[in-house]
Design a protein around this motif. Structure first.
Motif, short mmCIF file in Angstrom:
data_model
loop_
_atom_site.label_atom_id
_atom_site.label_comp_id
_atom_site.label_asym_id
_atom_site.label_seq_id
_atom_site.Cartn_x
_atom_site.Cartn_y
_atom_site.Cartn_z
N ALA A 1 29.65 -27.01 10.63
CA ALA A 1 30.87 -27.72 11.01
C ALA A 1 31.30 -28.62 9.88
O ALA A 1 30.51 -28.96 8.98
CB ALA A 1 30.64 -28.55 12.27
N ALA A 2 32.57 -29.02 9.92
CA ALA A 2 33.08 -30.04 9.01
C ALA A 2 32.70 -31.42 9.51
O ALA A 2 32.33 -31.59 10.67
CB ALA A 2 34.60 -29.91 8.88
N ASP A 3 32.80 -32.42 8.63
CA ASP A 3 32.35 -33.76 9.01
C ASP A 3 33.15 -34.32 10.18
O ASP A 3 32.60 -35.00 11.05
CB ASP A 3 32.38 -34.72 7.81
N VAL A 4 34.45 -34.03 10.25
CA VAL A 4 35.26 -34.57 11.35
C VAL A 4 34.79 -34.02 12.69
O VAL A 4 34.84 -34.70 13.71
CB VAL A 4 36.76 -34.27 11.11
N GLU A 5 34.30 -32.78 12.70
CA GLU A 5 33.83 -32.17 13.93
C GLU A 5 32.46 -32.71 14.33
O GLU A 5 32.17 -32.90 15.52
CB GLU A 5 33.79 -30.66 13.76
N LEU A 6 31.63 -33.00 13.34
CA LEU A 6 30.35 -33.63 13.61
C LEU A 6 30.56 -35.02 14.22
O LEU A 6 29.89 -35.42 15.17
CB LEU A 6 29.53 -33.74 12.33
N ARG A 7 31.52 -35.75 13.68
CA ARG A 7 31.81 -37.10 14.18
C ARG A 7 32.42 -37.05 15.57
O ARG A 7 32.11 -37.87 16.43
CB ARG A 7 32.76 -37.80 13.20
N ASP A 8 33.29 -36.07 15.81
CA ASP A 8 34.00 -36.00 17.08
C ASP A 8 33.07 -35.68 18.25
O ASP A 8 33.38 -36.02 19.39
CB ASP A 8 35.11 -34.94 16.99
N TYR A 9 31.95 -35.04 17.99
CA TYR A 9 31.08 -34.57 19.06
C TYR A 9 30.66 -35.72 19.98
O TYR A 9 30.65 -35.59 21.20
CB TYR A 9 29.85 -33.89 18.47
N PHE A 10 30.32 -36.87 19.38
CA PHE A 10 30.00 -38.07 20.17
C PHE A 10 31.00 -39.20 19.93
O PHE A 10 30.71 -40.35 20.26
CB PHE A 10 28.58 -38.55 19.84
N ARG A 11 32.15 -38.86 19.33
CA ARG A 11 33.22 -39.84 19.10
C ARG A 11 32.70 -41.06 18.35
O ARG A 11 32.83 -42.21 18.80
CB ARG A 11 33.87 -40.24 20.42
N LEU A 12 32.09 -40.81 17.19
CA LEU A 12 31.48 -41.88 16.40
C LEU A 12 32.50 -42.55 15.50
O LEU A 12 33.50 -41.95 15.11
CB LEU A 12 30.34 -41.32 15.54
N PRO A 13 32.28 -43.82 15.13
CA PRO A 13 33.19 -44.49 14.20
C PRO A 13 33.16 -43.83 12.82
O PRO A 13 32.12 -43.33 12.38
CB PRO A 13 32.65 -45.92 14.14
N VAL A 14 34.29 -43.83 12.15
CA VAL A 14 34.45 -43.05 10.92
C VAL A 14 33.45 -43.46 9.84
O VAL A 14 32.73 -42.61 9.30
CB VAL A 14 35.90 -43.19 10.38
N GLU A 15 33.38 -44.73 9.53
CA GLU A 15 32.51 -45.15 8.43
C GLU A 15 31.04 -44.91 8.75
O GLU A 15 30.27 -44.47 7.90
CB GLU A 15 32.77 -46.62 8.09
N GLY A 16 30.65 -45.22 9.98
CA GLY A 16 29.27 -44.97 10.36
C GLY A 16 28.91 -43.51 10.30
O GLY A 16 27.81 -43.13 9.87
N ALA A 17 29.84 -42.65 10.70
CA ALA A 17 29.60 -41.20 10.66
C ALA A 17 29.49 -40.71 9.22
O ALA A 17 28.65 -39.86 8.91
CB ALA A 17 30.71 -40.47 11.40
N ARG A 18 30.33 -41.23 8.34
CA ARG A 18 30.27 -40.80 6.93
C ARG A 18 28.93 -41.16 6.30
O ARG A 18 28.33 -40.35 5.57
CB ARG A 18 31.41 -41.44 6.15
N ARG A 19 28.48 -42.37 6.57
CA ARG A 19 27.17 -42.76 6.03
C ARG A 19 26.05 -41.88 6.61
O ARG A 19 25.13 -41.49 5.90
CB ARG A 19 26.89 -44.23 6.34
N ALA A 20 26.16 -41.56 7.89
CA ALA A 20 25.14 -40.72 8.52
C ALA A 20 25.11 -39.34 7.90
O ALA A 20 24.03 -38.79 7.65
CB ALA A 20 25.41 -40.63 10.02
N VAL A 21 26.28 -38.76 7.62
CA VAL A 21 26.32 -37.44 6.97
C VAL A 21 25.66 -37.51 5.61
O VAL A 21 24.85 -36.64 5.24
CB VAL A 21 27.77 -36.94 6.86
N ALA A 22 26.00 -38.52 4.84
CA ALA A 22 25.42 -38.65 3.50
C ALA A 22 23.90 -38.76 3.58
O ALA A 22 23.17 -38.14 2.79
CB ALA A 22 26.01 -39.87 2.79
N GLU A 23 23.39 -39.52 4.52
CA GLU A 23 21.94 -39.68 4.67
C GLU A 23 21.29 -38.39 5.14
O GLU A 23 20.19 -38.03 4.68
CB GLU A 23 21.65 -40.82 5.66
#
Length: 417
Positions: A237-259
Motif C-alpha cells: 500500500a501507499a503511505d496514505v492508505e497505511l495511515r487511513d487504516y486507523f485514521r492516524l495523524p499525518v506526522e505521526g504516521a510518516r515517522r512510523a513509516v520511516a521507522e
C-alpha cells in the motif's frame, strides 16, 4: 522446498499489478481455505488477525456491516460467533473508533489511548461542546452509567428529562455526553440492544483486567504498531492508505513509516501503473492464485481506500447510500463481486425479510469480463448469501447490463421467484 513466489517477493523491488492484487487479497484473508464445517472462534480469530479491525455501520438494508466481512471470507457462519466475541466473556473484541466505528481486538485498546486522551480536541463538535460548556452534566451522565449500567442513551435521556436539542443527528445532550465519554475511553459498549443501540457501561466493567493493566505506550510506539498492523492487513500500500487504516495523524504516521522501513518491516517498492510509492510488508505472502468467489461489503477493509481499489482492481467504486435516489448510478447498497483476483461485477441488494426474498435491484458487469463465467458464479454467491440470511428465494435482477444473464443463471439454479 522453498517457495519460488516467496523468494521472488523477497528479492524484488518492483511488483506487477497482478502480484500486488494477489498480495493484497492474501493479506486480507481471501487466499485462506474456507472452513468445511461450521466456523468457530478459531476462524473468527483468523479473520480478525488478518483484517485487524471490522467496521460497523447502522445501515441494515441487507445485513449489518460488521457481519459481512466474516461471511465474505468464511462463508455461512452463525452471527452469534461475532456477537459473543464482542459482548460476552471472555470478551475478545471491543467497540471503539478504529477506522471509523469499529470492532477491534481488545489487545489494541492500549494502542488507542492516545486517541482517547485527545477527545477534547478531536471528538466531533457536539461532544466537544458538551464537555466544554456542561462538564457538570457530563459528570452526572458518567455517574448514571456507573450506578445503572449497562444503559442505553434513551434510558439516560429519560432520567435527565431533557428534550432532544440536536435534530441534525437527533442526538440529545445525554447522547453527546455518552459519546464523549465513549471517545475518552471512560465508558464502553457493553452490548447492543435489539434496535442496535449501544448499552454503555464503565470500561473497567467491560474490558478484561489484563488489558486495563497494560501500560500505556508512547504515542510514537502506538503509531508504529498500528501502522505495522495496517501494513500486515494491506500487504502492499501507499503511505496514505497505511495511515487511513486507523485514521492516524499525518506526522505521526510518516515517522512510523520511516521507522518501519529502517527496521525492515516495510520495504519501498514500485507497483506497475502506480504513481505513488508503495510499501511492501516484510511478511507478505504472494500466492500463485486466488480462488475467491464472494461478495464484498461496501464497508470491507479490502476496499476502504477507494483510490487504492481503483489502482489495484481497475474498479471505480463509490457508495451511494447518501446520494439522492434519482442521482444514483448503481443503487443504494451495492456490493462488488470478487471472482478469482478481480472485482468483476457489482450488485445492488436488499433483504426483504417480510417476504423472505433477496431482492436484486441491479447487477452490472465490469468492462471486459466474461459474462459466461461471471453470471453463474455470481448466481451461486447470491444463493449462498440468501441461505445465510435465511431468505428462501432470490428475485430476478431488475436492472443493469448483467441482469439478463444473471436472471438466466438464477433460473438454472432454481433461485429466482
Amino acid at each position: 522446498m522453498s517457495d519460488p513466489a516467496a523468494s521472488l517477493l523477497a528479492m524484488s523491488d518492483s511488483l506487477s499489478l497482478s502480484q500486488a492484487r494477489r498480495i493484497a487479497l492474501a493479506a486480507q484473508g481471501f487466499a485462506d481455505r474456507r472452513p468445511t464445517g461450521t466456523p468457530g472462534r478459531a476462524h473468527l480469530r483468523r479473520v480478525v488477525g488478518r483484517t485487524g479491525v471490522i467496521q460497523m455501520d447502522s445501515v441494515n438494508v441487507l445485513q449489518r456491516a460488521h457481519y459481512l466481512p466474516l461471511f465474505s471470507r468464511l462463508g455461512a457462519y452463525p452471527t452469534t460467533l461475532l456477537d459473543n466475541a464482542a459482548y460476552r466473556r471472555p470478551r475478545e473484541l471491543f467497540e471503539y473508533w478504529g477506522h471509523a466505528a469499529s470492532l477491534l481486538p481488545v489487545t489494541l485498546q492500549p494502542l488507542l489511548r492516545w486517541r482517547m486522551a485527545r477527545a477534547r480536541d478531536d471528538a466531533w463538535g457536539g461532544m466537544r461542546r458538551i464537555a466544554t460548556e456542561r462538564p457538570d452534566f457530563v459528570r452526572w451522565v458518567r455517574d448514571e452509567v456507573a450506578e445503572k449500567g449497562p444503559v442505553t442513551a434513551a434510558e439516560v435521556e429519560q432520567d435527565a428529562r431533557r428534550p432532544k436539542t440536536d435534530w441534525g443527528w437527533n442526538w440529545s445532550e445525554a447522547k453527546h455526553a455518552l459519546e464523549y465519554l465513549f471517545w475518552c475511553g471512560e465508558i464502553s459498549a457493553a452490548t447492543r440492544d435489539g434496535a442496535f443501540a449501544r448499552r454503555y457501561d464503565l470500561t473497567e466493567r467491560v474490558l478484561p483486567k489484563a488489558v486495563l493493566d497494560t501500560p500505556t505506550p508512547s504515542d510514537a510506539d502506538a503509531y508504529r504498531e498500528l501502522m505495522r498492523i495496517s501494513a500486515a492487513a494491506l500487504g502492499v500500500a501507499a503511505d496514505v492508505e497505511l495511515r487511513d487504516y486507523f485514521r492516524l495523524p499525518v506526522e505521526g504516521a510518516r515517522r512510523a513509516v520511516a521507522e518501519l522501513v529502517e527496521e525492515g518491516t516495510l520495504r519501498p517498492v514500485t507497483v506497475a501503473g502506480w504513481r505513488r510509492r508503495a510499501y511492501l510488508y516484510a511478511d507478505a505472502k504472494l500466492p500463485r492464485k486466488i480462488n475467491a468467489a464472494t461478495l464484498v461489503s461496501p464497508f470491507d477493509p479490502l476496499i476502504w481506500e477507494r483510490d487504492r481499489t481503483e489502482r489495484l482492481f481497475d474498479f471505480f467504486y463509490r457508495i451511494e447510500i447518501y446520494v439522492p435516489a434519482h442521482l444514483r448510478v448503481h443503487g443504494y447498497y451495492v456490493l462488488p463481486f470478487l471472482l478469482g483476483d478481480g472485482l468483476v461485477a457489482r450488485v445492488d441488494l436488499k433483504a426483504d425479510r417480510r417476504a423472505g426474498v433477496l431482492r436484486v435491484p441491479g447487477a452490472w458487469l465490469e468492462p471486459g469480463r466474461p459474462v459466461a463465467d461471471v453470471a453463474p458464479a455470481l448466481a451461486r454467491a447470491l444463493g449462498d448469501l440468501a441461505a445465510w440470511l435465511e431468505l428462501g428465494e432470490i428475485a430476478p435482477p431488475e436492472a443493469g447490463d448483467l441482469a439478463p444473464a444473471l436472471a438466466a443463471a438464477l433460473r438454472r439454479s432454481g433461485g429466482t421467484v
